[in-house]
Design a protein around this motif. Structure first.
Motif, PDB file in Angstrom:
ATOM      1  N   ARG A  75       0.428  -1.256  -0.109  1.00 46.85           N
ATOM      2  CA  ARG A  75       0.110   0.210   0.049  1.00 46.85           C
ATOM      3  C   ARG A  75       0.752   1.090  -0.267  1.00 46.85           C
ATOM      4  NH1 ARG A  75      -3.205  -3.507   2.527  1.00 46.85           N
ATOM      5  NH2 ARG A  75      -5.070  -3.929   2.497  1.00 46.85           N
ATOM      6  N   CYS A  76       1.749   1.215   0.932  1.00 49.73           N
ATOM      7  CA  CYS A  76       2.983   2.493   1.031  1.00 49.73           C
ATOM      8  C   CYS A  76       3.338   2.579  -0.544  1.00 49.73           C
ATOM      9  CB  CYS A  76       3.854   2.640   2.130  1.00 49.73           C
ATOM     10  SG  CYS A  76       2.443   2.560   4.057  1.00 49.73           S
ATOM     11  N   PRO A  99      18.433   9.971   9.814  1.00 50.70           N
ATOM     12  CA  PRO A  99      19.246   9.615  11.267  1.00 50.70           C
ATOM     13  C   PRO A  99      19.429  10.552  12.641  1.00 50.70           C
ATOM     14  CG  PRO A  99      19.922   8.241  10.181  1.00 50.70           C
ATOM     15  CD  PRO A  99      19.976   9.263   9.151  1.00 50.70           C
ATOM     16  N   VAL A 100      19.632  11.987  11.605  1.00 48.81           N
ATOM     17  CA  VAL A 100      19.955  13.200  12.875  1.00 48.81           C
ATOM     18  C   VAL A 100      18.528  13.964  12.768  1.00 48.81           C
ATOM     19  CG1 VAL A 100      21.427  15.124  12.776  1.00 48.81           C
ATOM     20  CG2 VAL A 100      22.063  13.211  11.205  1.00 48.81           C
ATOM     21  N   LEU A 101      17.626  13.841  11.763  1.00 50.54           N
ATOM     22  CA  LEU A 101      16.672  14.113  12.029  1.00 50.54           C
ATOM     23  C   LEU A 101      15.737  13.286  13.349  1.00 50.54           C
ATOM     24  CD1 LEU A 101      15.314  15.627   9.059  1.00 50.54           C
ATOM     25  CD2 LEU A 101      17.023  16.937  10.363  1.00 50.54           C
ATOM     26  N   TRP A 102      15.855  12.177  13.360  1.00 52.13           N
ATOM     27  CA  TRP A 102      15.052  10.695  14.150  1.00 52.13           C
ATOM     28  C   TRP A 102      15.876  11.337  15.899  1.00 52.13           C
ATOM     29  CZ3 TRP A 102      16.012   6.182  10.678  1.00 52.13           C
ATOM     30  CH2 TRP A 102      15.167   6.545   9.721  1.00 52.13           C
ATOM     31  N   PHE A 144       5.193   7.855   7.946  1.00 56.53           N
ATOM     32  CA  PHE A 144       6.586   8.250   8.270  1.00 56.53           C
ATOM     33  C   PHE A 144       7.003   6.990   8.556  1.00 56.53           C
ATOM     34  CE2 PHE A 144       3.437   7.620  11.523  1.00 56.53           C
ATOM     35  CZ  PHE A 144       4.113   7.398  13.057  1.00 56.53           C
ATOM     36  N   LEU A 145       6.236   5.357   8.939  1.00 56.20           N
ATOM     37  CA  LEU A 145       6.819   4.609   9.076  1.00 56.20           C
ATOM     38  C   LEU A 145       7.718   3.672   7.921  1.00 56.20           C
ATOM     39  CD1 LEU A 145       4.250   3.041  11.576  1.00 56.20           C
ATOM     40  CD2 LEU A 145       6.393   4.707  12.311  1.00 56.20           C
ATOM     41  N   TYR A 146       7.592   3.959   6.762  1.00 52.64           N
ATOM     42  CA  TYR A 146       7.747   3.227   5.659  1.00 52.64           C
ATOM     43  C   TYR A 146       9.573   3.624   5.200  1.00 52.64           C
ATOM     44  CZ  TYR A 146       7.212   3.064   0.539  1.00 52.64           C
ATOM     45  OH  TYR A 146       7.822   2.361  -0.819  1.00 52.64           O
ATOM     46  N   TYR A 147       8.810   5.176   5.536  1.00 46.31           N
ATOM     47  CA  TYR A 147      10.636   5.514   4.647  1.00 46.31           C
ATOM     48  C   TYR A 147      11.954   5.591   5.604  1.00 46.31           C
ATOM     49  CZ  TYR A 147       7.174   8.934   2.522  1.00 46.31           C
ATOM     50  OH  TYR A 147       6.349   9.521   1.706  1.00 46.31           O
ATOM     51  N   PRO A 148      11.441   4.921   7.259  1.00 50.10           N
ATOM     52  CA  PRO A 148      13.388   4.196   7.050  1.00 50.10           C
ATOM     53  C   PRO A 148      13.705   3.244   6.653  1.00 50.10           C
ATOM     54  CG  PRO A 148      11.103   5.228   8.993  1.00 50.10           C
ATOM     55  CD  PRO A 148      10.736   5.165   7.696  1.00 50.10           C
ATOM     56  N   LEU A 149      12.740   2.713   5.734  1.00 51.27           N
ATOM     57  CA  LEU A 149      13.567   1.440   4.568  1.00 51.27           C
ATOM     58  C   LEU A 149      14.326   2.370   3.333  1.00 51.27           C
ATOM     59  CD1 LEU A 149      10.268  -0.929   4.842  1.00 51.27           C
ATOM     60  CD2 LEU A 149      12.258  -1.600   5.301  1.00 51.27           C
ATOM     61  N   GLY A 150      13.839   3.294   3.174  1.00 57.33           N
ATOM     62  CA  GLY A 150      14.403   4.267   2.494  1.00 57.33           C
ATOM     63  C   GLY A 150      15.849   4.323   3.072  1.00 57.33           C
TER      64      GLY A 150
END
Length: 625
Positions: A380-381, A516-519, A579-585
């Motif tokens: 879906r994402c 990761p800096v923003l996270w 926003f949970l999908y983008y960390p895979l990128g």
């Protein structure tokens, strides 16, 4: 140029000489009168020769058609099995000329050079291409498959080597792994500086990283917002074209495909383009026995054939495309992937668009969509992301006048433009984006056309990361190659195009790497210490939060607009979970960076056929998105 003298290969009084081919076939009982009438009607509608119609519609066998054409011309027939061509004649015509003219120097009969052709109507061009000292020349008829097989045998290795180096060295990434001492010194110095800052002055290190991450975030969102606004207005429907339809060649690279062959043939058979003007080339690698065995069990219609790419130092899709392009005869070249299901009217719409467009429009990019968005949350994402890219961002970037990084499938080219820019870079693992930039550098334009193709969403986490890492690695390669000479790139694209190139490539790559800096600011919300907490005032922290929220709002707005324009309106509730999908990128970006340093030309293959369409008919795209 003085033409070689043409000598007949059969007596001029041969029975059937000059009579219509269809009449000769009916006389021999090879063609029913009703089938001949249908073929004649289709020939008039499509504007192509009736012999092409008879072959493409599988009305007669290639051998029967060859024999009838030979009787019509009053010449002999040649067969590769019973009368093999003489390899000593291989250098009389370049292989590209032989492929273009469907002709081959076959043998000598005394002093006469016998040229086999599958297109007797173009034999005058063969005579023009020959050297004037070849002596008398005679025409014979042979199957095009025999001619292609012999050319591949004689020249396949040389053509494969040429396919690896078609793009000029200064525009290719094939030497990207060979850094100069100065480049190595700069990279080493930068790495040591970052390490020293991290150890001695971590606040400065994190501050610089944060500034760069924020800048990339802002630039990315500005670009998205501008593309959204630029592409908001839809183009008015164009009037139908009235000219004759061009011949179209579709290249479909296959590699280690076990489950897709039957489905691929069925989906391509839905295309409503005249079969006499359409050819599909299934491009195989020489060592890919799995796909070869799969295709051997799959009956192929006459308008679909296979091209086998000889082995080489790299096994990449662009290398295979460069090789197969030599065997294609179309004025328009289209690219599909193994799992693609295009809209039935897609080729006709592309052909009409090219007819209406000015000559500088060298490429047409269609819309990619998925037929399995309900498979799981990842699918879906991925579907929402594709809708945003192909329905919002790419059309907006094109309207802004920026270079368009192409998608690797449902993309179509004018043949002469593709040849002019050198085809694909055989070493770039995201050859489509690179080719889009190179077309822009040569002064060509890419148009976006609202014609969809459905394909399979990669919905397993690790295969998704592997696929995305290849794409990101290719984007890194593309940026590095075109930025070798920034001044030349500026001159080629102009200031506006140069700025667009940077906005398309740099912020996206930096966002993935610096996310990761923003996270890390989630630590503050969790009540944990942050390296920059003491250095930022309350006002600065509020400004950061406002920036994050604004960026998220722009992304959400683009995704919502894209889903609203797609047939997947049911995915609107999924948009806030992206926003949970983008960390895979980000994981894929670091894998890409590692491979760029250690395995730059490694092609991480995406396997197809693991996720079926959501329901019967899900792989049938809507005709007017």
């Amino acid at each position: 140029m003085r033409q070689p003298r043409s000598a007949p290969a059969a007596p001029t009084g041969s029975p059937g000489r000059g009579r219509p081919v269809a009449a000769l076939l009916m006389e021999q009982g090879r063609l029913a009168p009703s089938a001949a009438l249908r073929a004649l009607g289709e020939s008039r509608r499509s504007g192509t020769d009736i012999t092409r119609v008879l072959l493409a519609e599988d009305t007669v066998s290639p051998a029967d058609l060859r024999d009838a054409m030979a009787r019509h011309c009053g010449v002999l027939t040649l067969d590769r099995a019973s009368c093999p061509p003489d390899p000593a004649l291989a250098d009389l015509l370049p292989p590209e000329t032989c492929l273009r003219l469907a002709a081959l120097p076959w043998m000598r009969a005394g002093a006469t050079l016998v040229i086999a052709t599958a297109q007797p109507q173009g034999f005058a061009a063969v005579l023009q291409a020959l050297a004037p000292d070849c002596g008398p020349v005679a025409m014979a008829l042979a199957l095009e498959s025999d001619i292609h097989a012999e050319i591949a045998l004689r020249h396949g290795d040389a053509m494969a080597r040429a396919a690896e180096a078609q793009v000029p060295a200064e525009l290719s990434c094939r030497d990207i792994s060979g850094a100069t001492p100065r480049q190595l010194a700069l990279a080493g110095g930068l790495a040591l500086t970052c390490l020293a800052l991290l150890v001695v002055w971590p606040v400065a290190f994190f501050g610089a990283a944060l500034a760069l991450a924020l800048l990339s975030l802002l630039l990315a969102q500005i670009t998205k917002g501008a593309a959204l606004l630029a592409g908001w207005r839809r183009s008015a429907p164009a009037a139908p074209a009235s000219g004759p339809l061009p011949e179209v060649s579709l290249l479909v690279p296959l590699f280690r495909e076990e489950h897709i062959a039957d489905t691929l043939v069925r989906r391509l058979s839905r295309l409503d383009y005249p079969r006499a003007l359409l050819e599909v080339l299934l491009v195989l690698e020489a060592g890919d026995d799995l796909t070869r065995r799969t295709l051997a069990r799959t009956p192929l219609p006459p308008w679909i054939r296979t091209v086998t790419v000889p082995e080489g130092p790299v096994t990449t899709k662009p290398r295979a495309l460069n090789y197969a392009l030599r065997f294609a005869r179309g004025q328009i070249i289209g690219i599909y992937d193994a799992e693609d299901s295009p809209s039935p009217d897609q080729i006709r719409r592309v052909a009409h668009h090219f007819e209406r467009a000015p000559p500088q429009v060298a490429c047409v990019q269609g819309i990619l969509d998925f037929y399995n968005p309900r498979a799981n949350w990842l699918a879906r994402c991925f579907t929402i992301e594709y809708a945003t890219w192909f329905r919002i961002l790419l059309p907006g970037l094109a309207r802004l006048g920026f270079p368009v990084p192409l998608g690797g499938t449902t993309v179509f080219f004018r043949r002469e433009a593709l040849d002019h820019v050198g085809g694909w870079d055989a070493h770039n693992v995201t050859e489509d984006a690179d080719l889009g930039v190179r077309l822009a550098r040569f002064g060509y334009v890419t148009d976006l056309l609202a014609t969809p193709t459905r394909e399979e969403a990669n919905n397993r986490p690790w295969p998704w990361v592997r696929q995305r890492s290849r794409w990101l690695k290719g984007y890194m390669m593309t940026w590095a190659v075109h930025m070798r000479r920034p001044r030349q790139l500026w001159r080629d694209l102009g200031p506006w195009g140069f700025a667009g190139f940077q906005l398309i490539f740099v912020p996206g790559l930096l966002q993935a790497l610096l996310a990761p800096v923003l996270w890390s600011f989630w630590l503050v919300l969790a009540g944990l210490p942050h390296p920059l907490a003491a250095s930022l005032s309350a006002g600065q922290m509020r400004a950061l939060v406002a920036t994050f929220l604004t960026a998220e709002a722009v992304s959400l707005l683009c995704s919502l607009a894209a889903v609203a324009r797609s047939p997947h309106g049911g995915l609107l509730p999924v948009v806030p979970t992206l926003f949970l999908y983008y960390p895979l990128g980000t994981l894929a970006a670091y894998k890409a960076l590692w491979e760029l340093l250690h395995r730059p030309f490694y092609w991480d293959k995406t396997m197809h056929g693991h996720s079926a369409p959501d329901h019967d008919g899900a792989d049938l795209p809507e005709s007017a998105p």
